[in-house]
Design a protein around this motif. Structure first.
Motif, PDB file in Angstrom:
ATOM      1  N   ASP A  72       0.848  -1.179   0.000  1.00 58.96           N
ATOM      2  CA  ASP A  72       0.000   0.000   0.000  1.00 58.96           C
ATOM      3  C   ASP A  72       0.896   1.245   0.000  1.00 58.96           C
ATOM      4  OD1 ASP A  72       0.781   0.590   2.685  1.00 58.96           O
ATOM      5  OD2 ASP A  72      -0.810  -0.690   3.458  1.00 58.96           O
ATOM      6  N   THR A  73       0.277   2.410   0.015  1.00 55.69           N
ATOM      7  CA  THR A  73       1.056   3.645  -0.132  1.00 55.69           C
ATOM      8  C   THR A  73       1.887   3.975   1.109  1.00 55.69           C
ATOM      9  OG1 THR A  73      -0.863   4.952   0.588  1.00 55.69           O
ATOM     10  CG2 THR A  73      -0.541   4.672  -1.789  1.00 55.69           C
ATOM     11  N   TRP A  74       1.685   3.218   2.192  1.00 56.33           N
ATOM     12  CA  TRP A  74       2.450   3.451   3.423  1.00 56.33           C
ATOM     13  C   TRP A  74       3.652   2.519   3.519  1.00 56.33           C
ATOM     14  CZ3 TRP A  74       0.939   7.500   6.509  1.00 56.33           C
ATOM     15  CH2 TRP A  74      -0.307   8.053   6.218  1.00 56.33           C
ATOM     16  N   ALA A  75       4.035   1.915   2.422  1.00 54.52           N
ATOM     17  CA  ALA A  75       5.127   0.941   2.420  1.00 54.52           C
ATOM     18  C   ALA A  75       6.440   1.555   2.911  1.00 54.52           C
ATOM     19  CB  ALA A  75       5.319   0.378   1.007  1.00 54.52           C
ATOM     20  N   ALA A  76       7.209   0.763   3.667  1.00 57.65           N
ATOM     21  CA  ALA A  76       8.533   1.159   4.184  1.00 57.65           C
ATOM     22  C   ALA A  76       8.523   2.576   4.750  1.00 57.65           C
ATOM     23  CB  ALA A  76       9.586   1.024   3.086  1.00 57.65           C
ATOM     24  N   PRO A  77       7.719   2.809   5.795  1.00 54.05           N
ATOM     25  CA  PRO A  77       7.558   4.181   6.301  1.00 54.05           C
ATOM     26  C   PRO A  77       8.835   4.841   6.804  1.00 54.05           C
ATOM     27  CG  PRO A  77       6.613   2.567   7.820  1.00 54.05           C
ATOM     28  CD  PRO A  77       6.950   1.834   6.578  1.00 54.05           C
ATOM     29  N   TRP A  78       9.676   4.086   7.520  1.00 52.33           N
ATOM     30  CA  TRP A  78      10.892   4.692   8.067  1.00 52.33           C
ATOM     31  C   TRP A  78      11.899   5.017   6.981  1.00 52.33           C
ATOM     32  CZ3 TRP A  78      10.564   6.902  12.454  1.00 52.33           C
ATOM     33  CH2 TRP A  78       9.718   6.406  13.439  1.00 52.33           C
ATOM     34  N   LEU A  79      12.050   4.122   6.014  1.00 50.16           N
ATOM     35  CA  LEU A  79      12.959   4.410   4.902  1.00 50.16           C
ATOM     36  C   LEU A  79      12.482   5.632   4.121  1.00 50.16           C
ATOM     37  CD1 LEU A  79      13.890   0.920   3.368  1.00 50.16           C
ATOM     38  CD2 LEU A  79      15.338   2.458   4.712  1.00 50.16           C
ATOM     39  N   GLY A  80      11.158   5.704   3.885  1.00 44.98           N
ATOM     40  CA  GLY A  80      10.612   6.846   3.166  1.00 44.98           C
ATOM     41  C   GLY A  80      10.831   8.146   3.912  1.00 44.98           C
ATOM     42  N   LEU A  81      10.630   8.104   5.234  1.00 44.53           N
ATOM     43  CA  LEU A  81      10.810   9.312   6.041  1.00 44.53           C
ATOM     44  C   LEU A  81      12.274   9.745   6.050  1.00 44.53           C
ATOM     45  CD1 LEU A  81       9.331  11.299   7.906  1.00 44.53           C
ATOM     46  CD2 LEU A  81       9.903   9.787   9.826  1.00 44.53           C
ATOM     47  N   ILE A  82      13.180   8.796   6.220  1.00 41.43           N
ATOM     48  CA  ILE A  82      14.618   9.118   6.224  1.00 41.43           C
ATOM     49  C   ILE A  82      15.045   9.697   4.878  1.00 41.43           C
ATOM     50  CG2 ILE A  82      16.924   8.089   6.312  1.00 41.43           C
ATOM     51  CD1 ILE A  82      15.760   6.076   8.372  1.00 41.43           C
ATOM     52  N   GLY A  83      14.616   9.046   3.793  1.00 43.54           N
ATOM     53  CA  GLY A  83      14.971   9.534   2.463  1.00 43.54           C
ATOM     54  C   GLY A  83      14.394  10.907   2.180  1.00 43.54           C
ATOM     55  N   GLY A  84      13.141  11.125   2.604  1.00 41.32           N
ATOM     56  CA  GLY A  84      12.507  12.418   2.382  1.00 41.32           C
ATOM     57  C   GLY A  84      13.200  13.541   3.130  1.00 41.32           C
ATOM     58  N   LEU A  85      13.559  13.285   4.387  1.00 43.89           N
ATOM     59  CA  LEU A  85      14.262  14.299   5.170  1.00 43.89           C
ATOM     60  C   LEU A  85      15.648  14.588   4.589  1.00 43.89           C
ATOM     61  CD1 LEU A  85      13.265  13.227   8.800  1.00 43.89           C
ATOM     62  CD2 LEU A  85      12.411  15.181   7.480  1.00 43.89           C
TER      63      LEU A  85
END
Length: 464
Positions: A175-188
Motif C-alpha cells: 500500500d502507499t504506506w510501504a517502508a515508512p521509516w525508509l521513506g521518512l529518512i529519504g525524504g528528510l
C-alpha cells in the motif's frame, strides 16, 4: 547502433522540449523516428500497437486521479484555503525564510493529495509575492517549487497519494504506506540537502547584488488578504484526504476480495477486475472526492462565484497533464520494445546483481528516457517487477522496500528538460530553461543520490 538510435530519439525529445515544443506532439514523432531507423516497415504497427496502446492504457488507469487532483487543487485555490495555509506558514516561520515557506506549503499541498501539476499553479502567486518581499531572484522560484512539490512528498514520505507512490502497489501488493521509516529518512535527506543548496544559491545572488529583477513576464496580480478562512479549517480537507486514503486502502480489499467477477451479475463479456492492482488507485480517488466535498461544505460561497470557469480550467489542466505523461509513457513503451532497450536492460541486469540497486538504476534511467516518473516507473516494473520480487524473496528483502526504492527512484532522473511537469512549471512562472533549469536539475541530482542513500541505510540497519 541500436543503443545509439535510442539515444538519438531521447536527445531529440529533450532538445525540442528544451526549446518549448509540446511533448504531446513530439513524443510520438521521436518514438516513431527511432522505429524508422530500426526497421521502417514497423512504424505503423508500432504506432497503433505499442505507442497508442500504452498511451491509452495509462489514461484509462490514471486519468481519474489526475482529474480529481486538479479539481481538488482548484477548489483549494478558489476557496482561499491555499492562501490561508500559505499565510499561516509565513506567520509561523517568518517572511525572511521565503524559500522554506514555499517548500513547506508545496509539501503540505502535495502530501494532502493536490496534483504536483496543480501545485505549480497554486504556489506561484505566493512565491512571487514572497520573493519580491525578500528580494530573492525570481529565477530561483522554479527550483524552490520543485523541491516542495516534486521530491520528498511526491515519492518518499509514506502515505503520499501522488501517482508515483501508487503505481508500485499494483506490482508488489503493498500500500502507499510501504517502508515508512525508509521513506521518512529519504525524504528528510532530500529536504535537508535541497534547502542547503537553495540557501547557498540565495546567498550567492545576494552577495552579487542580484534582487528579484524587473521586466519579467507572467507576473501574478496582487492578491487581497481580506476574508481568508481560518488556517485550521483550510488544512482540514488536506488532512481528510490523507486519513481517508489510508482508511480506503485498508477497506477496499476487505470489501471486494481479490477479484470482482462480472459474470456473477450477468455480464459475461466483461473481464474480471483484479482488486489488488486497483485498490490503491481507488483509495486515492475516494479520498480526493471527500476532500473536494469538504472544501465545498466550508467554502461553497467563495467557490461558487467562478465555479464553472474554475472547474473548466482544472479539467483542461488535468487533460494536459495526463496527455503529457501518457504521451511520454507511449514514447517509453516504444523505446522499451526496441532491440537497443533490450541490450541496455540486459546489460544492467547482468552488470548489477543486487535487486534494489538494479531496480533503482533501471527505474531512474527509464524515468529519464521517458521524461516521466510515472511512465518510467510503470515500464520498469512491468518489465522487471516479477524478477525483482523473485530475487527479493530469495534474499529476504521485504516487498515494501522494493516499493519505496522504486517510487523514490522514479523521482530521480525524471526531471530532465523534456519532463512535462518541468515544462509546465517554467511556463507558469514565465521563465525559461536557460534561466531556471539548473536549480531544477540540482533537485534531480539530490533525489537520485537519496535513493542510494536509502538503500545503504536498509542494508546497514535493516530499517523498513
Amino acid at each position: 547502433m541500436d543503443i545509439i538510435i535510442i539515444l538519438l530519439a531521447l536527445f531529440f525529445l529533450m532538445f525540442v522540449a528544451y526549446r518549448g515544443f509540446s511533448v504531446i506532439l513530439f513524443a510520438p514523432i521521436a518514438a516513431l523516428f527511432a522505429v524508422l531507423l530500426t526497421d521502417p516497415g514497423h512504424v505503423l504497427p508500432f504506432f497503433s500497437g505499442v505507442f497508442m496502446e500504452k498511451m491509452v492504457g495509462f489514461i484509462k488507469l490514471y486519468f481519474p486521479v489526475f482529474l480529481l487532483g486538479a479539481i481538488f487543487g482548484k477548489v483549494i485555490e478558489m476557496s482561499g484555503f491555499a492562501k490561508s495555509i500559505t499565510r499561516a506558514v509565513i506567520k509561523l516561520i517568518g517572511p525572511s525564510r521565503a524559500m522554506l515557506a514555499i517548500v513547506l506549503v508545496g509539501a503540505i499541498l502535495t502530501y494532502g493529495g493536490v496534483s504536483l501539476f496543480v501545485v505549480a499553479f497554486a504556489l506561484y502567486p505566493f512565491a512571487s509575492e514572497l520573493f519580491k518581499m525578500a528580494d530573492i531572484p525570481k529565477r530561483l522560484i522554479p527550483g524552490t517549487i520543485a523541491l516542495g512539490a516534486f521530491t520528498f512528498t511526491m515519492d518518499a514520505f509514506p502515505g503520499t497519494p501522488q501517482i508515483q507512490n501508487i503505481i508500485p502497489t499494483t506490482f508488489f501488493k503493498t500500500d502507499t504506506w510501504a517502508a515508512p521509516w525508509l521513506g521518512l529518512i529519504g525524504g528528510l535527506f532530500v529536504l535537508g540537502v535541497g534547502m542547503t543548496y537553495l540557501e547557498w544559491r540565495r546567498r550567492k545572488a545576494a552577495r552579487a547584488g542580484e534582487g528579484y529583477g524587473t521586466g519579467h513576464i507572467n507576473e501574478p496580480d496582487q492578491i487581497p488578504d481580506e476574508n481568508l478562512p481560518n488556517a485550521f479549517i483550510a488544512i482540514l480537507p488536506l488532512l481528510l484526504v490523507g486519513i481517508f486514503n489510508k482508511v480506503f486502502t485498508s477497506m477496499i480489499p476487505k470489501y471486494y476480495g481479490t477479484v470482482f467477477d462480472f459474470s456473477k451479475i450477468g455480464m459475461k463479456d466483461v473481464p474480471p477486475v483484479e482488486i489488488p492492482k486497483l485498490a490503491a488507485v481507488w483509495a486515492v480517488e475516494g479520498a480526493l472526492v471527500i476532500g473536494i466535498v469538504t472544501v465545498l461544505i466550508f467554502a461553497f460561497k467563495q467557490v461558487k462565484t467562478n465555479f464553472n470557469a474554475g472547474i473548466n480550467i482544472s479539467i483542461g489542466g488535468a487533460l494536459l497533464a495526463t496527455l503529457n505523461t501518457a504521451s511520454e509513457y507511449g514514447f517509453g513503451g516504444v523505446i522499451a520494445a526496441l532491440p537497443g532497450f533490450a541490450s541496455v536492460n540486459k546489460g544492467m541486469a547482468d552488470t548489477i546483481q543486487d535487486p534494489l540497486v538494479n531496480e533503482a538504476v533501471t527505474t531512474t534511467a527509464l524515468a529519464g528516457i521517458t521524461g516521466s516518473a510515472s511512465g518510467g516507473l510503470s515500464i520498469a516494473l512491468a518489465t522487471m517487477g516479477d524478477k525483482y520480487v523473485e530475487q527479493a524473496d530469495k534474499l529476504g528483502i521485504d516487498p515494501e522496500v522494493l516499493h519505496r526504492v522504486a517510487s523514490m527512484a522514479s523521482g530521480g532522473m525524471d526531471t530532465l528538460p523534456h519532463n512535462g511537469a518541468v515544462i509546465t512549471l517554467l511556463a507558469v512562472t514565465g521563465l525559461t530553461h536557460k534561466q531556471s533549469y539548473l536549480d531544477i536539475f540540482a533537485m534531480t541530482i539530490i533525489k537520485t543520490i537519496a535513493v542510494f542513500f536509502v538503500i545503504g541505510i536498509y542494508y546497514l540497519f535493516g530499517i523498513v
